[in-house]
Design a protein around this motif. Structure first.
Motif, PDB file in Angstrom:
ATOM      1  N   MET A  78       0.811  -1.218   0.000  1.00 47.39           N
ATOM      2  CA  MET A  78       0.000   0.000   0.000  1.00 47.39           C
ATOM      3  C   MET A  78       0.844   1.267   0.000  1.00 47.39           C
ATOM      4  N   GLU A  79       1.831   1.311   0.875  1.00 46.18           N
ATOM      5  CA  GLU A  79       2.572   2.551   1.095  1.00 46.18           C
ATOM      6  C   GLU A  79       3.305   3.013  -0.164  1.00 46.18           C
ATOM      7  N   LYS A  80       3.773   2.067  -0.963  1.00 45.23           N
ATOM      8  CA  LYS A  80       4.449   2.416  -2.214  1.00 45.23           C
ATOM      9  C   LYS A  80       3.473   2.960  -3.252  1.00 45.23           C
ATOM     10  N   LEU A  81       2.180   2.714  -3.027  1.00 44.67           N
ATOM     11  CA  LEU A  81       1.146   3.183  -3.953  1.00 44.67           C
ATOM     12  C   LEU A  81       0.413   4.410  -3.423  1.00 44.67           C
ATOM     13  N   GLY A  82       0.945   4.983  -2.335  1.00 54.21           N
ATOM     14  CA  GLY A  82       0.327   6.178  -1.772  1.00 54.21           C
ATOM     15  C   GLY A  82      -0.904   5.920  -0.939  1.00 54.21           C
ATOM     16  N   GLN A  83      -1.092   4.687  -0.477  1.00 55.38           N
ATOM     17  CA  GLN A  83      -2.256   4.310   0.319  1.00 55.38           C
ATOM     18  C   GLN A  83      -1.817   4.003   1.746  1.00 55.38           C
ATOM     19  N   SER A  84      -2.658   4.350   2.708  1.00 54.11           N
ATOM     20  CA  SER A  84      -2.342   4.089   4.114  1.00 54.11           C
ATOM     21  C   SER A  84      -3.244   3.042   4.750  1.00 54.11           C
ATOM     22  N   TYR A  85      -4.567   3.100   4.497  1.00 54.89           N
ATOM     23  CA  TYR A  85      -5.521   2.297   5.249  1.00 54.89           C
ATOM     24  C   TYR A  85      -6.502   1.601   4.318  1.00 54.89           C
ATOM     25  N   GLY A  86      -7.191   0.601   4.875  1.00 54.29           N
ATOM     26  CA  GLY A  86      -8.265  -0.042   4.137  1.00 54.29           C
ATOM     27  C   GLY A  86      -7.841  -1.351   3.512  1.00 54.29           C
ATOM     28  N   TYR A  87      -8.200  -1.528   2.238  1.00 57.77           N
ATOM     29  CA  TYR A  87      -7.987  -2.777   1.523  1.00 57.77           C
ATOM     30  C   TYR A  87      -7.233  -2.484   0.235  1.00 57.77           C
ATOM     31  N   ILE A  88      -6.644  -3.529  -0.321  1.00 62.05           N
ATOM     32  CA  ILE A  88      -6.049  -3.414  -1.652  1.00 62.05           C
ATOM     33  C   ILE A  88      -6.298  -4.729  -2.383  1.00 62.05           C
ATOM     34  N   LEU A  89      -6.681  -4.627  -3.650  1.00 64.72           N
ATOM     35  CA  LEU A  89      -6.975  -5.818  -4.439  1.00 64.72           C
ATOM     36  C   LEU A  89      -5.927  -5.950  -5.546  1.00 64.72           C
ATOM     37  N   TYR A  90      -5.322  -7.145  -5.625  1.00 69.96           N
ATOM     38  CA  TYR A  90      -4.341  -7.469  -6.660  1.00 69.96           C
ATOM     39  C   TYR A  90      -5.010  -8.389  -7.680  1.00 69.96           C
ATOM     40  N   HIS A  91      -4.990  -7.988  -8.947  1.00 67.61           N
ATOM     41  CA  HIS A  91      -5.651  -8.747 -10.015  1.00 67.61           C
ATOM     42  C   HIS A  91      -4.621  -9.188 -11.054  1.00 67.61           C
ATOM     43  N   THR A  92      -4.774 -10.440 -11.530  1.00 65.37           N
ATOM     44  CA  THR A  92      -3.926 -10.952 -12.605  1.00 65.37           C
ATOM     45  C   THR A  92      -4.704 -11.984 -13.393  1.00 65.37           C
ATOM     46  N   ASP A  93      -4.098 -12.488 -14.468  1.00 63.25           N
ATOM     47  CA  ASP A  93      -4.684 -13.624 -15.185  1.00 63.25           C
ATOM     48  C   ASP A  93      -3.687 -14.782 -15.149  1.00 63.25           C
ATOM     49  N   LEU A  94      -4.237 -15.970 -14.989  1.00 62.80           N
ATOM     50  CA  LEU A  94      -3.415 -17.179 -14.864  1.00 62.80           C
ATOM     51  C   LEU A  94      -3.123 -17.734 -16.266  1.00 62.80           C
ATOM     52  N   GLY A 130      -5.865 -18.738 -18.443  1.00 64.20           N
ATOM     53  CA  GLY A 130      -6.279 -17.347 -18.618  1.00 64.20           C
ATOM     54  C   GLY A 130      -7.309 -16.883 -17.618  1.00 64.20           C
ATOM     55  N   ALA A 131      -7.685 -17.752 -16.692  1.00 60.63           N
ATOM     56  CA  ALA A 131      -8.667 -17.372 -15.665  1.00 60.63           C
ATOM     57  C   ALA A 131      -8.150 -16.208 -14.822  1.00 60.63           C
ATOM     58  N   ASP A 132      -9.094 -15.439 -14.278  1.00 67.72           N
ATOM     59  CA  ASP A 132      -8.737 -14.333 -13.393  1.00 67.72           C
ATOM     60  C   ASP A 132      -8.327 -14.851 -12.018  1.00 67.72           C
ATOM     61  N   MET A 133      -7.360 -14.190 -11.418  1.00 66.11           N
ATOM     62  CA  MET A 133      -7.052 -14.376  -9.995  1.00 66.11           C
ATOM     63  C   MET A 133      -7.094 -13.012  -9.321  1.00 66.11           C
ATOM     64  N   ASP A 134      -7.803 -12.949  -8.191  1.00 63.07           N
ATOM     65  CA  ASP A 134      -7.882 -11.724  -7.400  1.00 63.07           C
ATOM     66  C   ASP A 134      -7.475 -12.042  -5.969  1.00 63.07           C
ATOM     67  N   ILE A 135      -6.693 -11.156  -5.380  1.00 59.71           N
ATOM     68  CA  ILE A 135      -6.283 -11.292  -3.982  1.00 59.71           C
ATOM     69  C   ILE A 135      -6.660 -10.006  -3.262  1.00 59.71           C
ATOM     70  N   LEU A 136      -7.625 -10.095  -2.357  1.00 60.06           N
ATOM     71  CA  LEU A 136      -8.077  -8.939  -1.581  1.00 60.06           C
ATOM     72  C   LEU A 136      -7.364  -8.971  -0.228  1.00 60.06           C
ATOM     73  N   VAL A 137      -6.537  -7.963   0.026  1.00 57.41           N
ATOM     74  CA  VAL A 137      -5.749  -7.903   1.255  1.00 57.41           C
ATOM     75  C   VAL A 137      -6.257  -6.755   2.115  1.00 57.41           C
ATOM     76  N   GLU A 138      -6.467  -7.040   3.393  1.00 54.19           N
ATOM     77  CA  GLU A 138      -6.941  -6.032   4.345  1.00 54.19           C
ATOM     78  C   GLU A 138      -5.832  -5.652   5.308  1.00 54.19           C
ATOM     79  N   ASN A 139      -5.646  -4.351   5.517  1.00 56.21           N
ATOM     80  CA  ASN A 139      -4.835  -3.860   6.624  1.00 56.21           C
ATOM     81  C   ASN A 139      -5.718  -3.902   7.869  1.00 56.21           C
ATOM     82  N   LEU A 140      -5.445  -4.861   8.751  1.00 52.59           N
ATOM     83  CA  LEU A 140      -6.259  -5.047   9.951  1.00 52.59           C
ATOM     84  C   LEU A 140      -5.940  -4.035  11.057  1.00 52.59           C
TER      85      LEU A 140
END
Length: 580
Positions: free
Chosen positions: A370-386, A434-444
């Motif tokens: 998050m911090e490298k992307l200018g974000q401090s709090y909340g969630y971040i979702l990482y999306h890719t294709d397999l 080619g399926a989607d993969m999503d990873i939702l990460v929460e800063n607890l």
């Protein structure tokens, strides 16, 4: 007026016993500051103490906020108007079970950043913050006609490091910027903590919750002919998600300890009122594992989270009455609890359906924190294709904090938290290439105490190790959830996935209420655009405190973001709390 620290405290050359209570202005809506301060004075206290949270006042580098709940000048002046003195603890680090101990997370965007030591890049940021903050605090000092009698230079420093050059730098910076009242430190009452966390010429105080004679005895040997002050008399404790029940202190023991403390010295109750970890501001601890704190900071304090007088209040008042005359105070704020009943879900939409509205993706070969992307709090979702896989057999998220939910083709695969993120997970998931993969990460909530402060980058900072190789090519969606006005509830909703749920209700009158989330899994609540805090069905907290000033006469809106796919048909607003 003149406040001095000699063999004891003196006010205009007369001996002065500090009887103080902690109220964190940033944990209480400002409409209730007067009520809490009046109740503090009615208890018999002559002083109020508060931390100042750097991360709240400088949420982004160079952007400062001192409005609304962050108007610390107004809080201090109000205390003075009510005849209370003020102890301020503006140290860069505050602990306080607060996100990263009050340090702003943007510090972690800099590689090599070191906290709370004589490290020039860190000192530069502290100076630039203090130049703004101290200009506001300077006129509030007692020798300038204000109510502030003392300020703290660092907090429980002996439990973190022993860099005396750093402590001296903080002291000298505050003096340079016009702070003339006595300065103090606060540490645990042990040899290492006091020797590591104090410097000459600055009052040493101690934090503890029991064994007053032993603690004051050690403090008096450490600093002979100096006032004895418990800066944090822990009369309760805080709760973490997953605790079996709400933490409650031993009232009978606390009564005896308070009596002895007032006989021997001076006290600041921690907490007089705990208040609430609104938004994403709860801290966390890490010993055997990660334990994020709940939204309520009730703390089993002298007042409840919503300001109700307790049995502890009544008993402590009797003890204080032995040492000073208790003033008669008229309470002037009309506060009521209201049951608004059951609210059915009115609209709902899946996160994946509105992702592009809420966040602009940032592409990178490897996932970034998050911090490298200018974000401090909340969630971040990482999306890719397999694109090179047809079967997911092994998965490891390297450098990941704190909790990650993995989806393939928008279907839940696995949820990993804390130490589970460190291990390679065996899986058996088939899909079309080619399926989607999503990873939702929460800063607890970032750890706020001890040695892990500098390890609190959130999201994924290492990479995703998939089937024995690094997986590359990611779209990253920061989700601080500060723009929910962009939600389009007409879009698709799928059960079992992270989603937003909207409720509305009409209020004929406004009052305090408690949001019951029974039947819901985990997430965060927004009321009329304000982030109320997190909910989680593992408890111990079962209802979230909703202060009346956050509501409006007429129509009100509540939005829940639920991440587990465990959604109920309704929520309720009740007139009683349930913190476990």
């Amino acid at each position: 007026m003149k406040f001095e620290v000699r063999d004891r405290f003196y006010m205009d050359d007369e001996p002065f016993k500090i009887i103080s209570g902690s109220i964190h202005y940033f944990r209480v809506v400002p409409e209730y500051w007067r009520d809490r301060l009046e109740k503090l004075k009615a208890l018999g206290c002559n002083t109020v103490e508060t931390y100042i949270a750097w991360n709240m006042h400088e949420p982004e580098k160079g952007r400062f906020r001192f409005d609304g709940m962050l108007d610390v000048e107004r809080f201090v002046k109000l205390a003075g108007e009510l005849g209370l003195y003020v102890i301020l603890r503006p140290s860069p680090y505050i602990c306080a079970e607060w996100e990263l101990g009050g340090l702003p997370p943007w510090l972690l965007s800099e590689d090599g950043m070191r906290f709370r030591v004589y490290y020039p890049p860190y000192l530069k940021h502290v100076r630039e913050y203090y130049e703004v903050l101290m200009a506001k605090l300077r006129p509030l000092q007692i020798d300038q006609g204000g109510p502030v009698i003392m300020m703290q230079i660092e907090n429980e420093y002996g439990s973190y490091a022993n860099d005396k050059k750093y402590l001296e730098w903080l002291r000298d910076l505050m003096r340079e910027l016009g702070i003339t009242v006595p300065l103090c430190t606060s540490d645990g009452p042990t040899h290492d903590m006091l020797h590591g966390g104090t410097i000459d010429g600055v009052l040493a105080t101690a934090n503890f919750g029991s064994r007053v004679e032993e603690a004051f005895g050690y403090l008096s040997k450490f600093r002979p002919n100096s006032p004895l002050m418990c800066m944090e008399f822990w009369i309760g404790w805080f709760d973490a998600w997953g605790n079996e029940k709400h933490m409650i202190g031993d009232l009978e023991m606390a009564e005896g300890e308070l009596d002895k403390m007032l006989e021997l010295g001076n006290v600041n109750f921690y907490m007089f009122e705990g208040g609430t970890n609104f938004g994403f501001m709860n801290g966390a601890n890490y010993y055997e594992g990660l334990t994020p704190d709940v939204t309520s900071y009730d703390y089993d304090a002298i007042l409840t989270e919503d300001g109700q007088i307790t049995e502890k209040y009544r008993r402590f008042k009797k003890i204080i009455g032995k040492y000073r005359e208790i003033p008669k105070i008229e309470l002037t704020t009309d506060i009521k609890r209201i049951d608004y009943g059951v609210l059915p879900v009115q609209e709902k939409v899946s996160l994946f359906s509105v992702l592009e509205e809420l966040s602009a993706p940032i592409e990178n070969t490897f996932p970034q924190p998050m911090e490298k992307l200018g974000q401090s709090y909340g969630y971040i979702l990482y999306h890719t294709d397999l694109r090179t896989e047809e079967h997911l057999r092994r998965l490891q998220l390297r450098g990941a904090n704190d909790r990650a939910q993995v989806f393939v083709d928008k279907k839940p695969v696995v949820t990993l938290m804390d130490k589970e993120l460190l291990e390679e997970r065996e899986l058996d998931v088939s899909f079309d290439r080619g399926a989607d993969m999503d990873i939702l990460v929460e800063n607890l909530g970032r750890v706020n105490f001890a040695l892990r402060l500098e390890e609190q980058r959130k999201g994924i900072s290492g990479g995703v190790w998939l089937n024995g190789h690094w997986h590359n090519g990611w779209r990253q969606y920061p989700l601080p959830l500060d723009n929910l006005d962009k939600l389009d509830f007409s879009k698709d909703y799928q059960e079992g996935l992270p989603a937003f749920y909207r409720f509305t209700f009409e209020a004929a009158e406004t009052g305090d209420t408690f949001l019951d989330f029974a039947g819901w899994g985990k997430g965060v609540v927004f009321v009329n655009g304000v982030n109320l805090g997190r909910f989680w069905d593992i408890g111990p907290q079962k209802r979230l405190y909703l202060p009346g000033p956050l509501l409006k006469d007429g129509s009100n809106e509540i939005i829940l973001f639920e991440t587990e796919g465990r959604a109920g048909a309704s929520i309720a607003l009740r007139n009683e709390p349930d913190i476990g």
